[in-house]
Write a protein that holds these residues in place. Sequence first.
Motif, short mmCIF file in Angstrom:
data_model
loop_
_atom_site.label_atom_id
_atom_site.label_comp_id
_atom_site.label_asym_id
_atom_site.label_seq_id
_atom_site.Cartn_x
_atom_site.Cartn_y
_atom_site.Cartn_z
N TYR A 97 6.29 26.47 40.04
CA TYR A 97 5.79 25.30 40.77
C TYR A 97 4.52 24.73 40.15
O TYR A 97 3.89 23.85 40.74
CB TYR A 97 5.53 25.68 42.24
N LEU A 98 4.18 25.21 38.96
CA LEU A 98 2.92 24.82 38.34
C LEU A 98 3.18 24.03 37.06
O LEU A 98 4.02 24.42 36.24
CB LEU A 98 2.10 26.08 38.02
N TYR A 99 2.43 22.94 36.89
CA TYR A 99 2.61 22.04 35.74
C TYR A 99 1.26 21.64 35.16
O TYR A 99 0.24 21.66 35.85
CB TYR A 99 3.40 20.80 36.17
N ALA A 100 1.29 21.28 33.90
CA ALA A 100 0.07 20.91 33.18
C ALA A 100 0.13 19.44 32.76
O ALA A 100 1.17 18.95 32.33
CB ALA A 100 -0.10 21.80 31.95
N ASP A 101 -1.00 18.79 32.88
CA ASP A 101 -1.13 17.38 32.47
C ASP A 101 -2.37 17.28 31.56
O ASP A 101 -3.43 16.80 31.97
CB ASP A 101 -1.29 16.49 33.71
N PRO A 102 -2.25 17.74 30.31
CA PRO A 102 -3.43 17.81 29.43
C PRO A 102 -4.07 16.46 29.13
O PRO A 102 -5.29 16.40 28.90
CB PRO A 102 -2.88 18.47 28.16
N GLU A 103 -3.30 15.40 29.14
CA GLU A 103 -3.85 14.07 28.85
C GLU A 103 -4.20 13.29 30.12
O GLU A 103 -4.60 12.13 30.04
CB GLU A 103 -2.85 13.28 28.00
#
Length: 256
Positions: free
Chosen positions: A157-163
């Motif tokens: 359920y975890l996501y990354a949005d580096p930008e």
Amino acid sequence: MAAPVSASLAPRVSLPPRVRPAAAASSRGLDLVSLSGRRHRHLRLRRSPSPAGIAAASSPSVPSPSGVGDALGGVEIYSAATGEPVLFRDLWDQNEGMTVVALLRHFGCPCCWELAAVLRDTKERFDSAGVKLIAVGVGTPAKARILAERLPFPLEYLYADPERKAYDLLGLYFGIGRTFFNPASVKVFSRFDSLKEAVKNYTIEATPDDREGVLQQGGMFVFKGKELLYARKDEGTGDHAPLDDVLNICCKVPVA
């Protein structure tokens, strides 16, 4: 934050040498009107004339605007579990599916470890109501996995949005003033015990390599399909959406 929670809970982080131009005013607002007559569907961002006008730009609950679901649906983020890119629109049923999209600050923020812990402990209630939880943070999938392993938090359920693409589109606050000096940040002191428990395995290694990311604020959004039912932008660090508001919107039950 206006003042550190404690020497152990608020590690010193180097600030970026400069702030990107779009964030100079620290007050991008969410214009809840889609751009009509254009082929590219996205939200129009606006700036308040000064930090004094920021409070008026945010409200606990915002009526559903046309186009927000479509716009966010085309944003690409990364799965913490696999590291692979995924579009928001592929994460839940775009017709009737109910979802809570929680945009944390960055994976090295102690207050976000606390919020992630609260969301994790509330997930059973979301599940019983048929509501999907999506937690997004600023940083790489590798940084997200540090939080997931040490907190812990379920990777799926975890996501990354580096930008910070989703943060920009939704007009979430950004800047030194919002991060360290906003009066709303004092709310965290009322949750000291919760914060202390959440960061007992904390490590600063989860902080984004791009230190500009530490100046990003988060927010909470509830969708039914593409329809936006609830939107709240964090006014300052640790100023999270009231969980009873979120549950009342998506689960129709009060917080126990």
